[in-house]
Motif scaffolding. Structure first.
Motif, PDB file in Angstrom:
ATOM      1  N   ARG A 277       0.801  -1.130   0.080  1.00  0.00           N
ATOM      2  CA  ARG A 277       0.094  -0.126  -0.001  1.00  0.00           C
ATOM      3  C   ARG A 277       0.803   1.242   0.038  1.00  0.00           C
ATOM      4  O   ARG A 277       0.542   2.129  -0.760  1.00  0.00           O
ATOM      5  CB  ARG A 277      -1.086   0.018   1.128  1.00  0.00           C
ATOM      6  CG  ARG A 277      -2.318  -0.114   0.949  1.00  0.00           C
ATOM      7  CD  ARG A 277      -3.251  -0.467   2.020  1.00  0.00           C
ATOM      8  NE  ARG A 277      -3.188   0.155   3.324  1.00  0.00           N
ATOM      9  CZ  ARG A 277      -4.037   1.177   3.379  1.00  0.00           C
ATOM     10  NH1 ARG A 277      -4.878   1.613   2.209  1.00  0.00           N
ATOM     11  NH2 ARG A 277      -3.817   1.992   4.238  1.00  0.00           N
ATOM     12  N   GLY A 278       1.940   1.141   0.929  1.00  0.00           N
ATOM     13  CA  GLY A 278       2.873   2.386   0.950  1.00  0.00           C
ATOM     14  C   GLY A 278       3.598   2.582  -0.101  1.00  0.00           C
ATOM     15  O   GLY A 278       3.889   3.728  -0.516  1.00  0.00           O
ATOM     16  N   MET A 279       3.744   1.505  -1.137  1.00  0.00           N
ATOM     17  CA  MET A 279       4.380   1.925  -2.370  1.00  0.00           C
ATOM     18  C   MET A 279       3.597   2.402  -3.425  1.00  0.00           C
ATOM     19  O   MET A 279       3.948   2.752  -4.296  1.00  0.00           O
ATOM     20  CB  MET A 279       4.981   0.558  -3.130  1.00  0.00           C
ATOM     21  CG  MET A 279       6.038   0.010  -2.459  1.00  0.00           C
ATOM     22  SD  MET A 279       6.470  -1.602  -2.730  1.00  0.00           S
ATOM     23  CE  MET A 279       7.856  -1.886  -2.155  1.00  0.00           C
ATOM     24  N   GLY A 280       2.285   2.243  -3.063  1.00  0.00           N
ATOM     25  CA  GLY A 280       1.351   3.029  -4.254  1.00  0.00           C
ATOM     26  C   GLY A 280       0.541   1.804  -5.209  1.00  0.00           C
ATOM     27  O   GLY A 280       0.433   2.193  -6.117  1.00  0.00           O
ATOM     28  N   MET A 281       0.888   0.716  -4.549  1.00  0.00           N
ATOM     29  CA  MET A 281      -0.166  -0.289  -5.405  1.00  0.00           C
ATOM     30  C   MET A 281      -1.435  -0.111  -5.389  1.00  0.00           C
ATOM     31  O   MET A 281      -2.250   0.165  -4.211  1.00  0.00           O
ATOM     32  CB  MET A 281       0.152  -1.807  -5.033  1.00  0.00           C
ATOM     33  CG  MET A 281       1.777  -2.287  -5.093  1.00  0.00           C
ATOM     34  SD  MET A 281       1.594  -4.125  -5.339  1.00  0.00           S
ATOM     35  CE  MET A 281       3.367  -4.120  -5.282  1.00  0.00           C
ATOM     36  N   THR A 282      -2.439  -0.154  -6.286  1.00  0.00           N
ATOM     37  CA  THR A 282      -3.875  -0.066  -6.334  1.00  0.00           C
ATOM     38  C   THR A 282      -4.379  -1.321  -5.572  1.00  0.00           C
ATOM     39  O   THR A 282      -3.666  -2.400  -5.525  1.00  0.00           O
ATOM     40  CB  THR A 282      -4.413   0.034  -7.637  1.00  0.00           C
ATOM     41  OG1 THR A 282      -4.075  -1.135  -8.401  1.00  0.00           O
ATOM     42  CG2 THR A 282      -3.855   1.277  -8.385  1.00  0.00           C
ATOM     43  N   GLN A 285      -3.568  -4.309  -7.869  1.00  0.00           N
ATOM     44  CA  GLN A 285      -2.353  -4.687  -8.073  1.00  0.00           C
ATOM     45  C   GLN A 285      -1.818  -5.458  -6.709  1.00  0.00           C
ATOM     46  O   GLN A 285      -1.403  -6.435  -6.829  1.00  0.00           O
ATOM     47  CB  GLN A 285      -1.418  -3.312  -8.091  1.00  0.00           C
ATOM     48  CG  GLN A 285      -1.460  -2.721  -9.665  1.00  0.00           C
ATOM     49  CD  GLN A 285      -0.596  -1.563  -9.534  1.00  0.00           C
ATOM     50  OE1 GLN A 285      -0.702  -0.819  -8.927  1.00  0.00           O
ATOM     51  NE2 GLN A 285      -0.227  -1.160 -10.683  1.00  0.00           N
ATOM     52  N   ARG A 289      -0.572  -8.887  -7.137  1.00  0.00           N
ATOM     53  CA  ARG A 289       0.986  -9.117  -7.204  1.00  0.00           C
ATOM     54  C   ARG A 289       1.376  -9.690  -5.762  1.00  0.00           C
ATOM     55  O   ARG A 289       2.499 -10.137  -5.647  1.00  0.00           O
ATOM     56  CB  ARG A 289       1.508  -7.731  -7.222  1.00  0.00           C
ATOM     57  CG  ARG A 289       1.518  -7.293  -8.795  1.00  0.00           C
ATOM     58  CD  ARG A 289       1.942  -5.691  -8.787  1.00  0.00           C
ATOM     59  NE  ARG A 289       2.260  -5.645 -10.178  1.00  0.00           N
ATOM     60  CZ  ARG A 289       3.302  -5.142 -10.575  1.00  0.00           C
ATOM     61  NH1 ARG A 289       4.470  -4.988 -10.036  1.00  0.00           N
ATOM     62  NH2 ARG A 289       3.532  -4.763 -11.808  1.00  0.00           N
TER      63      ARG A 289
ATOM     64  N   GLU C  71      -2.609   6.473  -4.908  1.00  0.00           N
ATOM     65  CA  GLU C  71      -1.521   5.564  -5.208  1.00  0.00           C
ATOM     66  C   GLU C  71      -0.221   6.356  -6.009  1.00  0.00           C
ATOM     67  O   GLU C  71       0.920   5.908  -5.962  1.00  0.00           O
ATOM     68  CB  GLU C  71      -2.033   4.503  -6.358  1.00  0.00           C
ATOM     69  CG  GLU C  71      -2.805   3.413  -5.762  1.00  0.00           C
ATOM     70  CD  GLU C  71      -4.419   3.851  -5.427  1.00  0.00           C
ATOM     71  OE1 GLU C  71      -4.767   4.936  -6.115  1.00  0.00           O
ATOM     72  OE2 GLU C  71      -4.792   3.176  -4.475  1.00  0.00           O
ATOM     73  N   ARG C  74       1.768   7.926  -3.489  1.00  0.00           N
ATOM     74  CA  ARG C  74       2.737   6.933  -2.705  1.00  0.00           C
ATOM     75  C   ARG C  74       3.868   6.372  -3.529  1.00  0.00           C
ATOM     76  O   ARG C  74       4.962   6.141  -2.962  1.00  0.00           O
ATOM     77  CB  ARG C  74       1.914   5.656  -2.057  1.00  0.00           C
ATOM     78  CG  ARG C  74       0.737   5.921  -1.144  1.00  0.00           C
ATOM     79  CD  ARG C  74      -0.080   5.123  -0.817  1.00  0.00           C
ATOM     80  NE  ARG C  74      -1.356   5.456   0.019  1.00  0.00           N
ATOM     81  CZ  ARG C  74      -2.367   4.744  -0.306  1.00  0.00           C
ATOM     82  NH1 ARG C  74      -2.492   3.603  -1.009  1.00  0.00           N
ATOM     83  NH2 ARG C  74      -3.370   5.081   0.516  1.00  0.00           N
ATOM     84  N   ARG C  75       3.464   6.479  -4.748  1.00  0.00           N
ATOM     85  CA  ARG C  75       4.788   6.007  -5.827  1.00  0.00           C
ATOM     86  C   ARG C  75       5.812   6.749  -5.708  1.00  0.00           C
ATOM     87  O   ARG C  75       6.888   6.587  -6.056  1.00  0.00           O
ATOM     88  CB  ARG C  75       4.186   5.741  -7.153  1.00  0.00           C
ATOM     89  CG  ARG C  75       3.437   4.460  -7.224  1.00  0.00           C
ATOM     90  CD  ARG C  75       2.748   4.172  -8.457  1.00  0.00           C
ATOM     91  NE  ARG C  75       1.770   3.084  -8.222  1.00  0.00           N
ATOM     92  CZ  ARG C  75       1.092   2.787  -9.457  1.00  0.00           C
ATOM     93  NH1 ARG C  75       1.025   3.437 -10.596  1.00  0.00           N
ATOM     94  NH2 ARG C  75       0.004   2.002  -9.082  1.00  0.00           N
ATOM     95  N   ILE C  77       6.782   8.613  -2.888  1.00  0.00           N
ATOM     96  CA  ILE C  77       7.394   8.621  -1.737  1.00  0.00           C
ATOM     97  C   ILE C  77       7.752   7.184  -1.251  1.00  0.00           C
ATOM     98  O   ILE C  77       7.304   6.405  -1.406  1.00  0.00           O
ATOM     99  CB  ILE C  77       6.032   9.121  -0.754  1.00  0.00           C
ATOM    100  CG1 ILE C  77       5.533  10.458  -1.127  1.00  0.00           C
ATOM    101  CG2 ILE C  77       6.689   9.033   0.858  1.00  0.00           C
ATOM    102  CD1 ILE C  77       4.427  10.865  -0.192  1.00  0.00           C
ATOM    103  N   TYR C  79       8.943   4.296   1.298  1.00  0.00           N
ATOM    104  CA  TYR C  79       8.108   3.785   2.764  1.00  0.00           C
ATOM    105  C   TYR C  79       9.049   2.740   3.212  1.00  0.00           C
ATOM    106  O   TYR C  79       9.105   1.720   2.571  1.00  0.00           O
ATOM    107  CB  TYR C  79       6.643   3.641   2.075  1.00  0.00           C
ATOM    108  CG  TYR C  79       5.770   3.345   3.429  1.00  0.00           C
ATOM    109  CD1 TYR C  79       5.902   4.159   4.375  1.00  0.00           C
ATOM    110  CD2 TYR C  79       5.225   2.133   3.389  1.00  0.00           C
ATOM    111  CE1 TYR C  79       4.770   3.845   5.443  1.00  0.00           C
ATOM    112  CE2 TYR C  79       4.167   1.717   4.425  1.00  0.00           C
ATOM    113  CZ  TYR C  79       4.134   2.634   5.372  1.00  0.00           C
ATOM    114  OH  TYR C  79       3.287   2.395   6.587  1.00  0.00           O
ATOM    115  N   VAL C  99       8.513  -0.671  -7.384  1.00  0.00           N
ATOM    116  CA  VAL C  99       7.980   0.681  -7.744  1.00  0.00           C
ATOM    117  C   VAL C  99       8.271   0.995  -9.002  1.00  0.00           C
ATOM    118  O   VAL C  99       7.445   1.506  -9.804  1.00  0.00           O
ATOM    119  CB  VAL C  99       8.332   1.743  -6.565  1.00  0.00           C
ATOM    120  CG1 VAL C  99       7.852   2.961  -6.808  1.00  0.00           C
ATOM    121  CG2 VAL C  99       7.963   1.300  -5.373  1.00  0.00           C
ATOM    122  N   LEU C 102       6.111  -0.607 -11.504  1.00  0.00           N
ATOM    123  CA  LEU C 102       4.727   0.031 -11.152  1.00  0.00           C
ATOM    124  C   LEU C 102       4.612   1.322 -12.009  1.00  0.00           C
ATOM    125  O   LEU C 102       3.559   1.523 -12.760  1.00  0.00           O
ATOM    126  CB  LEU C 102       4.143   0.208  -9.680  1.00  0.00           C
ATOM    127  CG  LEU C 102       4.125  -0.866  -8.769  1.00  0.00           C
ATOM    128  CD1 LEU C 102       3.792  -0.151  -7.338  1.00  0.00           C
ATOM    129  CD2 LEU C 102       2.854  -1.467  -9.256  1.00  0.00           C
TER     130      LEU C 102
END
Lengths: 374, 243, 328
Positions: A277-282, A285, A289, C71, C74-75, C77, C79, C99, C102
């Motif tokens: 979540r913190g990495m920005g996965m939807t 995803q 994943r 999303e 966060r990509r 930043i 973490y 990342v 992604l």
């Protein structure tokens, strides 16, 4: 290892003395028991003890006498039943008697012990499968064709193949439906704490209910529906036949699929999900994943349990006219025909073992691919 | 966590009252047919033998097998978990795994040629199937005893026998009891299938109902068998609750 | 620059964070310090919207984070969390490349980037690239975690007790390694910690929180020598100054020698005349607190600081005082 091989030797020693063949004028009549000629008794006695000796002096070679013992037992079963039938009427049947069964059991255990020896000696495992090739060869060249079960199988022929196919069809359809319904349900439930708890609670309670009773409980509503709406009956909904059996089996298989799915998805490490979540996965995803790959091995073991259960339930389902290998079991039980029982029960048992082994292999493979083995 | 366990325990106590009570009510002559006949699934009349006799036969088979299973399974598990018995333990685990896989009906049917019809093949099947969870749990429990505790016991001068009775078995007890509970509950199910071999019990109305296409009959047996399984499970959870 | 304006988070009826105003300066590491339950983790998670604020605004480079898709935010930043959260089904290289993948970056460029990052965090790429997370020690796993957070070269790094689960030795090593990395990369870092030593050692600035509010925001020196409240003083403890010293090598406090002739530098040798070096010597890598202890034990006023046995400077009581430390 010595202890295992001793356990193997005992039934073989006993089996050599006991009657090997039961000869009956037809498949239902009582018959007479035939023993082995002394030469073969002696040979079997030697082969019963050889694995023990081998394990003591040459452990890496234990598989040789163990494989020989099994192949000799199968060959003897074929040739002795053949010899017994010489000069008998066409309806006469020669079946395996206690001696043959005990010897085969002992040889099987000896092979198991030999495999442990091979593994302990660090030798390649393929030697442990030579017996299968041997038995296959004996089956193909007709040595066993006078054994009553195979005689019965020959006379049933295409019908038996049909029932086996029907069995497989029932199991795979029910399993497929259960996965199709259960997988999205599990994903949905695992995201909701209360629903997940409720699913697990109900699944655990329902699991205590006997499978036959559950089958009965599931058929009742279908039957009631068919009675209330005759139109449905013409559409195939009723208390007997393939439709209710499939419905009951699907619902039955749904439980392990759903329960293991929820457990597996809840068991995904929270750190991995938070990091994703913190990495920005939807959400999608994250599911494809991270969550699904990590849940898959545990989930698959639920599918395996369901598949193994279904092989058994499908056998019972023949009672309501769904067909399958259970047909032979019940036919055999009704007419007290041992060979018919064997024709249904042995393949059903082998089928369950094969399904279990295949799915277990897939689990290990996936587990290793997905980093669980490390 | 504690509160959750306490409520869980209270729920368990309720279940141990509720299911047996429901079972007893259903066994009062006329109650179950009175409930099922109006559903229009078929007709259930008086049973011969009566339902309570079928239930007792069923329960008797299960409990008898349970006693035999304990008598066989525990010594077996103890024997294969001693030192330097790895090969035997692997054999036992393989056989137990096989037992979990092979369909009940197949095993019961295979016992018929040896033992004939009636309760005998069913009892054999019940013992074979009952051994599976008892042996596997006992093996897991005994192997799970911490080496530290065993080492301490040895250091105090306990003999092998004393270690078994005073350390290993008490420590493994919760796991073993859980195995006995699973074994008993599963055997209620196995005994149902045993009706196909003429063992009597609650499988009889189910099997008869299925082959006569009398769903009401099926339902009668199914309800009672389910209640019996739930009752035994709840009752045994009172004793077998993990610490 | 990250700005928090009147930030507030409500869980049910209780306020976890209230009216928080803070500016995290660019290129600096700010430690969010406080007792457990003070709202520091909630504050951190509101920056990348893992927790949505109940009120107030978060500005990232002047832009309100609410205008971005979570999303996408966060990509951009990095973490890092205490549980590390490596994906056990992927190998080290795949974890680090998550990342960039992604973001749809070029595979080959990413592979090169992965090796560079593994080098940066002190893991040999050839040894570690294909390992599974299950084969790593706790310290190695968190090194990979840091590499993964840096993979897309984000300007901002959020760290939630990143070294909290490690044993003391691994924690020390990783803190050192991370301080070096940060000195090179100059990211804007927000690090949640409840470990005072860690905050004083790594933080350019420290934000001390209590019960959802900000108690004090300033440099470690500010908190130690100029606490604004009793809570700050009590939380840091009476030995806070010593703890700060413990986190720094004595070399950072020394007065360097001028030349190779072994003469005292001008500032210490007040008369300008050559005076001999102090008799007691310590290595420059020794932590300053131990050097202070040596001063006490030897009953002397100055120590010689050596590098590999060669004198490079001297240090005395005054140098170790608050006014002394030069900030890197």
């Amino acid at each position: 290892m010595q202890a295992v091989l001793l356990l193997a030797a005992l039934p073989m020693l006993a089996g050599a003395w006991l009657p090997w063949v039961l000869l009956r004028p037809n498949r239902l009549a009582p018959g007479e028991y035939l023993r082995l000629p002394p030469v073969w008794v002696a040979a079997l006695l030697v082969l019963a003890l050889l694995p023990l000796a081998a394990a003591r002096w040459r452990p890496a070679l234990t598989w040789v006498p163990a494989t020989l013992a099994l192949l000799l037992a199968v060959w003897l079963l074929g040739t002795r039943t053949g010899a017994a039938l010489v000069g008998q009427a066409a309806f006469a049947r020669a079946s395996a008697a206690s001696g043959a069964w005990l010897t085969l059991l002992g040889a099987g255990v000896a092979l198991y012990g030999a495999r442990l020896c091979t593994r302990a000696a660090g030798r390649p495992a393929w030697t442990g499968l030579l017996w299968a090739a041997g038995v296959g060869a004996l089956l193909l060249n007709g040595t066993l064709s006078n054994w009553s079960v195979l005689v019965e199988a020959r006379s049933e022929g295409p019908r038996w193949v049909q029932e086996l196919a029907q069995h497989l069809r029932l199991v795979s359809t029910a399993l497929g439906l259960a996965v199709l319904i259960g997988a999205p349900l599990a994903v949905w439930a695992s995201g909701r704490e209360r629903v997940a708890a409720a699913v697990l609670g109900v699944a655990n309670a329902v699991q205590t209910i006997p499978s036959l009773a559950l089958l009965g409980l599931l058929i009742a509503p279908l039957s009631a529906l068919a009675n209330a709406f005759p139109a449905l009956r013409s559409a195939g909904v009723s208390g007997i036949g393939v439709a209710p059996a499939l419905t009951a089996m699907t619902l039955y298989a749904l439980l392990p699929v759903l329960r293991n799915g929820v457990v597996a998805l809840l068991g995904v490490p929270a750190g991995a999900v938070d990091a994703a979540r913190g990495m920005g996965m939807t959400a999608a995803q994250r599911f494809w994943r991270v969550e699904l790959p990590l849940a898959l091995p545990v989930w698959l073991s639920g599918v395996r349990q369901a598949a193994v259960l279904l092989v058994g339930v499908a056998a019972v389902a023949s009672l309501i006219g769904a067909g399958g290998l259970g047909t032979y079991i019940f036919k055999g039980l009704q007419s007290a025909a041992t060979d018919l029982i064997l024709l249904g029960a042995v393949p059903a048992a082998l089928l369950a073992v094969a399904v279990d082994a295949a799915l277990r292999g897939l689990e290990t493979l996936l587990g290793r691919r997905l980093g669980r083995a490390a | 966590m504690n509160a959750a366990r306490r409520t869980g325990g209270r729920l368990g106590n309720w279940a141990a009252l509720l299911w047996p009570a429901l079972l007893l009510i259903c066994l009062i002559p006329g109650v179950l047919p009175g409930l099922i006949n109006p559903l229009g699934l078929g007709n259930v009349g008086a049973f011969e033998p009566p339902l309570w006799r079928l239930t007792l036969t069923h329960l008797g088979l299960v409990l008898l097998s349970c006693v035999i299973v304990l008598g066989l399974g525990l010594p077996l598990a103890v024997a294969v978990t001693r030192a330097r018995r790895d090969a035997l333990r692997q054999l036992a685990e393989t056989l137990v795994g096989l037992g979990q896989t092979v369909p009940t009906l197949a095993v019961l049917a295979l016992a018929v040629p040896v033992l004939g019809f009636g309760w005998a093949p069913t009892l054999l099947g019940l013992i074979a199937y009952g051994l599976v969870p008892v042996v596997s749990n006992a093996v897991v429990g005994l192997r799970g005893v911490s080496p530290g505790a065993l080492d301490a016991a040895r250091g105090m001068g306990m003999s092998a026998r004393q270690r078994l009775w005073r350390v290993e078995l008490p420590l493994a007890r919760p796991v073993i009891l859980a195995g006995v509970r699973t074994s008993t509950v599963y055997n209620v199910g196995t005994a149902t299938v045993g009706a196909a071999l003429g063992a009597g019990g609650l499988g009889e109305p189910i099997i008869n109902g299925l082959s006569q296409q009398n769903t009401a009959l099926v339902l009668t047996g199914a309800v009672l068998a389910a209640l019996l399984a739930l009752s035994l499970d709840a009752l045994m959870s009172l004793f077998a609750a993990p610490h | 620059m990250i700005e928090l304006h009147h930030l507030e988070k409500r869980f049910g009826g209780s306020l976890a964070v209230q009216d928080l105003n803070l500016i995290f300066p660019d290129g600096e590491l700010t430690a969010l310090l406080g007792p457990s339950g003070c709202g520091k983790t909630t504050t951190l998670r509101m920056i990348n919207r893992l927790t949505e604020p109940s009120g107030g605004r978060v500005l990232l480079g002047g832009q309100d984070t609410r205008t971005l898709k979570p999303e996408a935010l966060r990509r951009g930043i990095g973490y890092v969390i205490q549980q590390v959260g490596l994906f056990p089904h992927l190998n080290v290289a795949q974890n680090v490349a998550t990342v960039p993948d992604l973001l749809g970056r070029d595979r080959r460029a990413t592979a090169a980037r992965v090796d560079e990052l593994l080098d940066l965090v002190g893991l040999d790429p050839d040894t570690f690239r294909h390992k599974r997370p299950g084969e790593l020690s706790g310290g190695q796993a968190q090194r990979v975690g840091v590499a993964r957070a840096l993979a897309a070269d984000p300007p901002v790094l959020l760290m939630d007790e990143p070294f909290g689960a490690l044993d003391p030795l691994a924690r020390d090593r990783l803190q050192d390694a991370f301080r070096d990395i940060q000195r090179r990369l100059r990211k804007t870092v927000v690090m949640v910690t409840h470990d005072i030593d860690e905050a004083l050692r790594l933080g350019d600035r420290v934000a001390l929180m209590n019960a959802g509010r900000l108690e004090q925001f300033g440099t470690p020196d500010d908190l130690i020598y100029r606490p604004v409240s009793d809570f700050v003083r009590q939380f840091l403890g009476e030995d806070a100054a010593l703890r700060q010293l413990a986190g720094q090598p004595v070399g950072r406090f020394m007065v360097a020698l001028h030349g190779p002739d072994g003469l005292q530098p001008g500032r210490a040798g007040t008369g300008g005349a050559a005076s001999p070096l102090p008799a007691v010597a310590v290595e420059e890598t020794l932590n300053a607190r131990s050097a202070l202890s040596v001063l006490l034990r030897e009953g002397t006023d100055r120590l010689t600081v050596t590098r590999g046995g060669q004198p490079v400077g001297t240090v005395g009581w005054h140098d170790l005082r608050a006014s002394g430390p030069e900030r890197p």
